[in-house]
Design a protein around this motif. Structure first.
Motif: not given
Lengths: 230, 217
Positions: A12-14, A184-186, A214-217
């Motif tokens: 979802e983040a990418i 970064g904008d994102l 966003h934090v991706v574990r």
């Protein structure tokens, strides 16, 4: 009151990164390179990317996957000597490479992150690096205008994060990560350990959570993160 | 490493004075650290974000997150600090770096340094080399006196693209220690078994030789 939870599934983040995006990647060599986020970017296949990263990693690692899949049109970097594919693509004219002095790349990113338009430096005046850049006279000396860099997306690697996106980097894995976090904008950070809010002491935080979207574990660390045996 | 190289690197190590902040470039310069006395008071800096660089470590005991700018696995010492790339180069550009030792393709008699591009063959980018060359308080070059084909690296004018102009103060080679002076190259010391005539013959620029005995390293 509690701080928002920004943990997000990697897909979802990418997926928020479009074709044609400018993408900053943290890391200097292996330490601090977001290998897992890069792998997902390769899997999703966004095209025509401009990548900003200190180096092009090595064969079979990080940026090399993006180059192999033909997703990178342009690379802004300081050194690509350890990646034969990057050198070959550059020499063949199929990869547009802009070299920056390393500390100037850092300052351009920091300036972008700080909402500035440019910095004025005197580095590389005797080299091609300063060619074509505007020059101004300041205090009787020549300065080169180094434009600020921002990105549509910045991908970071942190040793530890909390769910709000406060980040703490390990050892020399810090390098460009905290600078790109601002530019970064994102901003997507992968983290080896994700703690609840308060898990990082306020005075130990390198990147404050408001910069991070966003934090991706990371469920596990691939071999790309390991010690390179040359 | 050959005896001549080892002697050169050991001699270069004596250039480091107590209390200095020093950045050792990739390749031969990085070996200088092996010749510092134990407990010598010096702070080594590496531009990827560490002051107080400790000894290099073999892969089995390495920390995957702890490298120097050349990619070698290193360690910390009591008092080391980590920082980001902007801070790292703030340290360099603001004059906090007392000495850097760099490799070279060519050094000119005016102290110009060429060490990042061989036209048509090698242009991987300079990394942090330009800032080190331009902004360290003192720049010493550590290099073999000639390249593999015997072509002199100390020249009247650099033929390759410059890294920085007029930055080099001293050159350590396998043959000699040579200073860059306002009048050009000046021979200061010769390696064991090397004569000033041999150094002159291997140098593609005028070389001032002192009168009387010359120091041997």
């Amino acid at each position: 009151m509690r701080l928002p939870d920004k943990t997000t599934a990697i897909e979802e983040a990418i997926a928020r990164i479009p074709d044609g995006a400018t993408v900053m990647l943290g890391g200097f060599g292996v330490p601090g390179t977001p290998f897992t986020l890069i792998r997902e970017l390769v899997r999703q296949g966004q095209k025509n990317l401009t990548v900003i990263k200190n180096d092009a990693n090595e064969k079979g690692m990080g940026v090399d996957h993006l180059l192999a899949s033909g997703q990178v049109a342009r690379l802004v970097t300081t050194h690509i000597g350890l990646n034969p594919r990057a050198v070959a693509l550059k020499n063949a004219g199929s990869l547009d490479v802009e070299f920056c002095a390393q500390g100037i790349l850092a300052e351009r990113v920091r300036a972008g992150g700080a909402g500035l338009k440019a910095v004025v430096a005197d580095i590389g005046l005797d080299t091609d690096l300063a060619r074509g850049k505007p020059r101004i006279e300041l205090g009787g000396a020549v300065g080169v205008v180094e434009t600020a860099l921002r990105a549509d997306a910045a991908l970071l690697h942190a040793g530890r994060a909390d769910t709000f996106g406060n980040l703490r980097y390990a050892a020399t894995a810090r390098n460009f990560n905290p600078l790109m976090a601002m530019a970064g904008d994102l901003v997507i950070a992968e983290a080896e350990i994700v703690l609840p809010p308060g898990g990082l002491a306020p005075e130990d935080i390198h990147t404050p959570g408001p910069f991070v979207d966003h934090v991706v574990r990371l469920a596990h660390l691939s071999e790309e993160y390991g010690v390179v045996r040359r | 490493m050959s005896d001549a190289r080892t002697r050169m690197v050991a001699r270069a190590a004596r250039e480091i004075a107590p209390g200095m902040v020093v950045n050792l470039g990739i390749g031969l310069p990085s070996r200088v650290v092996d010749h510092l006395p134990p407990r010598f008071p010096v702070c080594l800096h590496t531009e990827n974000g560490l002051s107080g660089v400790g000894p290099t470590l073999p892969p089995d005991s390495a920390d995957r997150n702890l490298i120097d700018a050349g990619g070698a696995y290193v360690s910390t010492v009591p008092g080391s600090a980590f920082f980001d790339s902007a801070v790292s180069f703030a340290l360099v550009r603001s004059g906090r770096l007392d000495l850097t030792m760099l490799g070279a393709f060519e050094v000119s008699q005016a102290g110009d340094l060429a060490n990042w591009i061989i036209p048509g063959r090698f242009s991987p980018g300079a990394g942090g080399g330009i800032e080190l060359a331009q902004k360290a308080r003192r720049v010493a070059v550590l290099t073999m006196h000639t390249d593999r084909d015997g072509t002199p690296k100390l020249v009247a004018d650099c033929s390759m693209p410059l890294t920085a102009r007029g930055c080099v103060s001293r050159v350590f080679t396998d043959l000699a220690v040579i200073d860059v002076t306002p009048a050009g190259f000046a021979l200061r010391e010769v390696a064991q078994g090397v004569t000033p005539e041999q150094v002159i013959a291997a140098t593609a620029a005028p070389l001032a030789v002192p009168d009387g005995d010359i120091v041997v390293f």
